[in-house]
Enzyme design. Structure first.
Site, PDB file in Angstrom:
ATOM      1  CB  SER A  28      -0.837  -0.128   1.244  1.00  0.00           C
ATOM      2  OG  SER A  28      -1.999  -1.062   1.362  1.00  0.00           O
ATOM      3  CD  GLU A  54      -4.981  -0.925  -0.847  1.00  0.00           C
ATOM      4  OE1 GLU A  54      -6.207  -1.327  -0.935  1.00  0.00           O
ATOM      5  OE2 GLU A  54      -4.179  -1.164   0.085  1.00  0.00           O
ATOM      6  CG  LEU A  55      -3.050   6.182  -4.215  1.00  0.00           C
ATOM      7  CD1 LEU A  55      -1.874   6.630  -3.438  1.00  0.00           C
ATOM      8  CD2 LEU A  55      -3.256   7.049  -5.606  1.00  0.00           C
ATOM      9  NE  ARG A  56      -6.309   2.693   2.950  1.00  0.00           N
ATOM     10  CZ  ARG A  56      -6.083   2.267   3.962  1.00  0.00           C
ATOM     11  NH1 ARG A  56      -5.299   1.217   4.368  1.00  0.00           N
ATOM     12  NH2 ARG A  56      -6.513   3.009   5.231  1.00  0.00           N
ATOM     13  NE  ARG A  90     -10.338  -0.607   3.357  1.00  0.00           N
ATOM     14  CZ  ARG A  90     -10.716  -0.880   2.187  1.00  0.00           C
ATOM     15  NH1 ARG A  90     -11.860  -0.628   1.609  1.00  0.00           N
ATOM     16  NH2 ARG A  90      -9.963  -1.519   1.517  1.00  0.00           N
ATOM     17  CD  GLU A  94     -15.771  -1.846   5.448  1.00  0.00           C
ATOM     18  OE1 GLU A  94     -15.309  -2.575   4.808  1.00  0.00           O
ATOM     19  OE2 GLU A  94     -17.181  -1.885   5.131  1.00  0.00           O
ATOM     20  CG  HIS A 151     -11.766  -3.947   5.723  1.00  0.00           C
ATOM     21  ND1 HIS A 151     -12.378  -3.478   4.485  1.00  0.00           N
ATOM     22  CD2 HIS A 151     -10.403  -4.473   5.395  1.00  0.00           C
ATOM     23  CE1 HIS A 151     -11.392  -3.622   3.511  1.00  0.00           C
ATOM     24  NE2 HIS A 151     -10.246  -4.082   4.191  1.00  0.00           N
ATOM     25  CE  LYS A 178      -8.586  -5.934   1.562  1.00  0.00           C
ATOM     26  NZ  LYS A 178      -8.138  -4.458   1.350  1.00  0.00           N
ATOM     27  NE  ARG A 221      -1.446  -9.362   7.995  1.00  0.00           N
ATOM     28  CZ  ARG A 221      -2.084  -8.355   7.415  1.00  0.00           C
ATOM     29  NH1 ARG A 221      -1.743  -8.224   6.073  1.00  0.00           N
ATOM     30  NH2 ARG A 221      -3.036  -7.256   8.198  1.00  0.00           N
ATOM     31  CB  SER A 240      -0.398   0.092   4.804  1.00  0.00           C
ATOM     32  OG  SER A 240      -0.699  -1.008   4.367  1.00  0.00           O
TER      33      SER A 240
END
Length: 263
Positions: A28, A54-56, A90, A94, A151, A178, A221, A240
């Protein structure tokens, strides 16, 4: 999408197959501003240990406005050396840092799908269903994959609930299913892993991305070859999320498990 030998769908992003072989590693980008985010993208591009970035967007300090975010996505994508990019906003509920109203959340996503070079979009499945289905349709019309996510940072749902949510994501048209949950004991970690394995064995037609969070959930994981997980998260630099491991270490462990299973 293409199918594997059992008829399950294999998602391909920029030539990278997801859902076949060793789980792919996502890292991330959590920079608070443009410079920090671009620097993190550069670091991800330079390591062999990470397959996908992944761009948060919710981590940004600046106001989350469409034109600013589109510019950021363009700059980040340009630094990734061809690695696929997932864009995620996000919500605070969550585990994220964003308090955008639902209308603004979907307006931003629609703008990104129109003008930003992303490969996949993370959409929270518990958002208003009509808007979720609309953004899934928009994404697919633009050739963008959808990660439908859920989540729970307080507990781990029951085995049956985990499967129910993942099957619902699949029915809604997700390209990646997910679910992440917080364990309170070792049994919770095993519950999530067992539910993932059952989902993979009996129901999954799409790649799975599940994890038990925090230090207690580390095993989940690394267990993709056992449970059927197609993706996992790891870090380049600071983690992250709670329990996240260094990408180089995760790559090494996944390789050892793969060699053991196929040796």
């Amino acid at each position: 999408m293409q199918a594997d030998s059992r008829g399950r769908q294999v998602l391909t992003l920029k030539g990278l197959d997801i859902g076949a072989g060793v789980p792919r590693i996502i890292a991330s980008i959590t920079g608070k501003g443009l410079t920090e985010a671009v620097d993190q993208a550069q670091a991800i591009a330079q390591t062999h240990a990470v397959d996908i970035a992944e761009l948060r967007v919710d981590c940004l300090r600046e106001p989350i406005e469409p034109m600013h975010v589109i510019d950021l996505v363009r700059r980040v994508a340009a630094r990734l050396a061809g690695k696929p990019l997932i864009v995620t906003l996000r919500s605070e509920g969550e585990g994220g840092e964003c308090t955008l109203a639902d209308a603004d959340y979907f307006a931003l996503y629609a703008a990104l799908l129109q003008d930003a070079p992303l490969d996949a979009l993370d959409v929270e499945m518990m958002k208003p269903q009509a808007q979720v289905m609309d953004i899934i349709a928009k994404a697919h019309a633009r050739g963008v994959a959808v990660v439908l996510s859920n989540h729970d940072f307080t507990a781990t749902p029951a085995h049956e609930v985990i499967i129910q949510r993942l099957r619902r994501q699949q029915a809604m048209g997700a390209d990646v299913l997910k679910l992440a949950a917080m364990p309170t004991c070792a049994k919770d970690v095993l519950t999530l892993m067992a539910a993932t394995q059952e989902m993979h064995a009996l129901y999954a037609e799409r790649p799975l991305l599940t994890m038990s969070m925090g230090p207690l959930g580390v095993t989940s994981r690394l267990a993709g070859q056992l449970t059927g997980g197609a993706l996992t998260y790891a870090s380049v630099g600071a983690p992250s999320a709670p329990g996240q491991l260094d990408a180089e270490a995760v790559r090494q462990v996944l390789g050892i498990i793969d060699r053991g299973a196929n040796g």
